[in-house]
Design a protein around this motif. Sequence first.
Motif, PDB file in Angstrom:
ATOM      1  N   THR A 104       0.837  -1.212   0.000  1.00 49.47           N
ATOM      2  CA  THR A 104       0.000   0.000   0.000  1.00 49.47           C
ATOM      3  C   THR A 104       0.868   1.256   0.000  1.00 49.47           C
ATOM      4  O   THR A 104       0.473   2.285  -0.549  1.00 49.47           O
ATOM      5  CB  THR A 104      -0.977   0.032   1.195  1.00 49.47           C
ATOM      6  N   THR A 105       2.057   1.161   0.598  1.00 50.24           N
ATOM      7  CA  THR A 105       2.986   2.295   0.544  1.00 50.24           C
ATOM      8  C   THR A 105       3.419   2.550  -0.892  1.00 50.24           C
ATOM      9  O   THR A 105       3.487   3.703  -1.343  1.00 50.24           O
ATOM     10  CB  THR A 105       4.223   2.022   1.430  1.00 50.24           C
ATOM     11  N   TYR A 106       3.685   1.479  -1.608  1.00 47.33           N
ATOM     12  CA  TYR A 106       4.043   1.605  -3.031  1.00 47.33           C
ATOM     13  C   TYR A 106       2.915   2.277  -3.812  1.00 47.33           C
ATOM     14  O   TYR A 106       3.133   3.216  -4.578  1.00 47.33           O
ATOM     15  CB  TYR A 106       4.344   0.219  -3.607  1.00 47.33           C
ATOM     16  N   LEU A 107       1.704   1.818  -3.531  1.00 48.27           N
ATOM     17  CA  LEU A 107       0.521   2.363  -4.207  1.00 48.27           C
ATOM     18  C   LEU A 107       0.378   3.864  -3.936  1.00 48.27           C
ATOM     19  O   LEU A 107       0.181   4.667  -4.859  1.00 48.27           O
ATOM     20  CB  LEU A 107      -0.699   1.616  -3.645  1.00 48.27           C
ATOM     21  N   GLY A 108       0.486   4.240  -2.670  1.00 47.92           N
ATOM     22  CA  GLY A 108       0.399   5.663  -2.306  1.00 47.92           C
ATOM     23  C   GLY A 108       1.535   6.466  -2.911  1.00 47.92           C
ATOM     24  O   GLY A 108       1.349   7.623  -3.317  1.00 47.92           O
ATOM     25  N   SER A 109       2.712   5.860  -2.993  1.00 45.56           N
ATOM     26  CA  SER A 109       3.868   6.558  -3.567  1.00 45.56           C
ATOM     27  C   SER A 109       3.668   6.780  -5.062  1.00 45.56           C
ATOM     28  O   SER A 109       3.988   7.855  -5.574  1.00 45.56           O
ATOM     29  CB  SER A 109       5.157   5.760  -3.332  1.00 45.56           C
ATOM     30  N   VAL A 110       3.133   5.770  -5.757  1.00 43.17           N
ATOM     31  CA  VAL A 110       2.861   5.944  -7.191  1.00 43.17           C
ATOM     32  C   VAL A 110       1.881   7.101  -7.382  1.00 43.17           C
ATOM     33  O   VAL A 110       2.072   7.990  -8.217  1.00 43.17           O
ATOM     34  CB  VAL A 110       2.302   4.648  -7.824  1.00 43.17           C
ATOM     35  N   LEU A 111       0.841   7.105  -6.554  1.00 40.16           N
ATOM     36  CA  LEU A 111      -0.179   8.159  -6.629  1.00 40.16           C
ATOM     37  C   LEU A 111       0.460   9.542  -6.410  1.00 40.16           C
ATOM     38  O   LEU A 111       0.273  10.473  -7.198  1.00 40.16           O
ATOM     39  CB  LEU A 111      -1.215   7.867  -5.545  1.00 40.16           C
ATOM     40  N   GLY A 112       1.212   9.663  -5.331  1.00 33.69           N
ATOM     41  CA  GLY A 112       1.819  10.959  -4.985  1.00 33.69           C
ATOM     42  C   GLY A 112       2.878  11.392  -5.980  1.00 33.69           C
ATOM     43  O   GLY A 112       2.950  12.570  -6.359  1.00 33.69           O
ATOM     44  N   PHE A 113       3.703  10.467  -6.421  1.00 34.29           N
ATOM     45  CA  PHE A 113       4.756  10.828  -7.384  1.00 34.29           C
ATOM     46  C   PHE A 113       4.161  11.141  -8.756  1.00 34.29           C
ATOM     47  O   PHE A 113       4.650  12.009  -9.462  1.00 34.29           O
ATOM     48  CB  PHE A 113       5.805   9.721  -7.501  1.00 34.29           C
ATOM     49  N   ALA A 114       3.091  10.419  -9.124  1.00 34.94           N
ATOM     50  CA  ALA A 114       2.444  10.720 -10.406  1.00 34.94           C
ATOM     51  C   ALA A 114       1.902  12.144 -10.380  1.00 34.94           C
ATOM     52  O   ALA A 114       2.046  12.899 -11.349  1.00 34.94           O
ATOM     53  CB  ALA A 114       1.321   9.726 -10.681  1.00 34.94           C
ATOM     54  N   GLU A 115       1.294  12.536  -9.260  1.00 33.97           N
ATOM     55  CA  GLU A 115       0.782  13.915  -9.150  1.00 33.97           C
ATOM     56  C   GLU A 115       1.934  14.919  -9.308  1.00 33.97           C
ATOM     57  O   GLU A 115       1.807  15.930 -10.003  1.00 33.97           O
ATOM     58  CB  GLU A 115       0.073  14.099  -7.802  1.00 33.97           C
ATOM     59  N   ASN A 116       3.047  14.626  -8.648  1.00 34.87           N
ATOM     60  CA  ASN A 116       4.231  15.484  -8.781  1.00 34.87           C
ATOM     61  C   ASN A 116       4.719  15.563 -10.226  1.00 34.87           C
ATOM     62  O   ASN A 116       4.925  16.640 -10.774  1.00 34.87           O
ATOM     63  CB  ASN A 116       5.372  14.934  -7.910  1.00 34.87           C
ATOM     64  N   LEU A 117       4.898  14.397 -10.835  1.00 30.90           N
ATOM     65  CA  LEU A 117       5.494  14.338 -12.176  1.00 30.90           C
ATOM     66  C   LEU A 117       4.603  15.020 -13.209  1.00 30.90           C
ATOM     67  O   LEU A 117       5.084  15.773 -14.062  1.00 30.90           O
ATOM     68  CB  LEU A 117       5.730  12.863 -12.554  1.00 30.90           C
TER      69      LEU A 117
END
Length: 440
Positions: A104-117
Motif C-alpha cells: 500500500t505504501t508503493y501504491l500511495g507513492s505511485v499516486l503521490g509521485f504521479a501527481e508530482n510528475l
Amino acid sequence: MYDLLVKDALIVTCNPEHSVIDGAVMAVRDGKIALIAPAQSDVSGTLEAKNYISAKGKMVLPGLINMHCHAGDSLFRGLVENLPLEAWLNRVWIAEKAILTPHTTYLGSVLGFAENLLSGVTSVMDMFWYPHEAVRAAQMLGMRVSTGGLFFDFPGIGERSHEKYIEEAREFSSSYSGSTDVFPCVMPHGAYTVSPEHLKDAKSIANADGGLFCTHAAETRAEQADIQNRYGRTVIRHLDAYDLLGERTVLAHCVHVDDGEIDLMAKSGTTVVHNPMSNLKLASGIAPTAQMQKAGVHLTLGTDGAISGNDLDMWLAMRLASSLAKGVAMEPAALPAKDVLHMATLNGARALGQEKHLGSLEVGKQADFIFVDVNTAHAVPLFDPITHCVFGAGRSDVSDVFVAGEQVVKDRRLTRHDLSETLIEVQDLMPAIKSSLEDA
Ligand SMILES: [Zn+2]
C-alpha cells in the motif's frame, strides 16, 4: 548526431543569472544537455538529431524540485481535517498504522509521485515508511527521489526498535550511495518525536555515507514550547547543540524561528524547505521567508504531504511563497518571482548536493526539463516569463516532462504507467482507509 533536438523553445534556464532565451534550440545527448543556442545562431539550422520536437507555444523550464513530500500519505488525503498539527498527527498515525504495508505504501507513492510528475516535478525529497517502495515507485515512473530511513522514538509501522531503525537507515544509505537518481537521506521525524541521542545516531549514518539529513523543525508554536520545556532551548538551538545543522541538513518548515536561529541556519549553510500551503491549512503560521532570505538562509520549496496541503502543487507553493512574503512585509519587492523560481529549481538541486547536474537548463547538466503551455488566455501576451511562472502559470499548463532526456509525460499523460490501474486499486482500498479511523 544528437538524440533529441528541442526547437522553437522559450527557455527559462533558471541559471544563476536567471537567463531567458527566446526561440532557442536545445540539444540532448546521452541524457544530458549538449547544447543551447539562440535560433539565429550559425549552428541552429545545421544540427542533426534522431528525434525533433517543437516547443512552439511553450516555455521550457528545468524540472521542478519538490523538497518536502510524503507521497505515500496521498492515500489519506482529506481523511483528517480541521485539527492543529499535534492532534492531526495522532489521527494520521492511527490510519497509517492500520493501512500501510510495503504494497500500500508503493501504491500511495505511485499516486503521490504521479501527481508530482504530471505537474512538472522531476525530483522529490520524500519522507515516509518503507523508503525502498518510494524508490520503486519513483523509478517506475521515471523520476528522481531523495529518501531514506525514517526515525521515531516509538515503534511505528512494523513495530521497529531503535536498532531496527538504525539498521534500515544504514542499509538504505549504503545501497544508493553514488546513485544518479536516488539521493540517500536519513530522516528522523522531528526533535519532538526523536530524542537527541537518536537524532545524533541518524546524523552519523548520514555522515558516514555523505548523505543528507532531513527533519521537520520549528513547525508550530506548540513544538517550540515543548522543546523549550524539555531541553531549555529553542528548536534550532537544540539541533545546533547536537551539531545537526550544516550544508547536508534540510529542515522542513522553520515557521517559528527567532533572529538568532535564522542566523544559525544561515551561517551553517542549512537548507530550509518552505511549505506555505501546509503551514496555512494546518494553521501553523507563516514562515519568515523574506527575513531568512535577507540573512542568507538557503531557501527551497515543498508541498508537504497531500494530507496537510491537500495537494502536491509546486506552482501553488511558488505563488503562495512570493505572495505571502510580500503581503506580510507589506513590501512588493519582497521575495521576487525570480528568487521563488530558484527555490523550486536550482536551490533544491544545491540542497540535494546535485547543483552540477540538476536544477537549471545549462550545458552538461541532466536533461530534466518540462514544457509549460503559454498559448493560453492567461499567458498571452507574455512580457515576463519568470513572473508568469510564479503568478500566472499553473500545474495544468504542464504538458510534457522529460527526465534525463526521456519523455516521461506526453500531452499530460504518463508514458511509462497506466495511472488508471493505480486509481482503481486505491479506490478499492478506500473503505478500509475510511474505517481505520471509525473507532479512533
Ligand atoms: Zn512533513
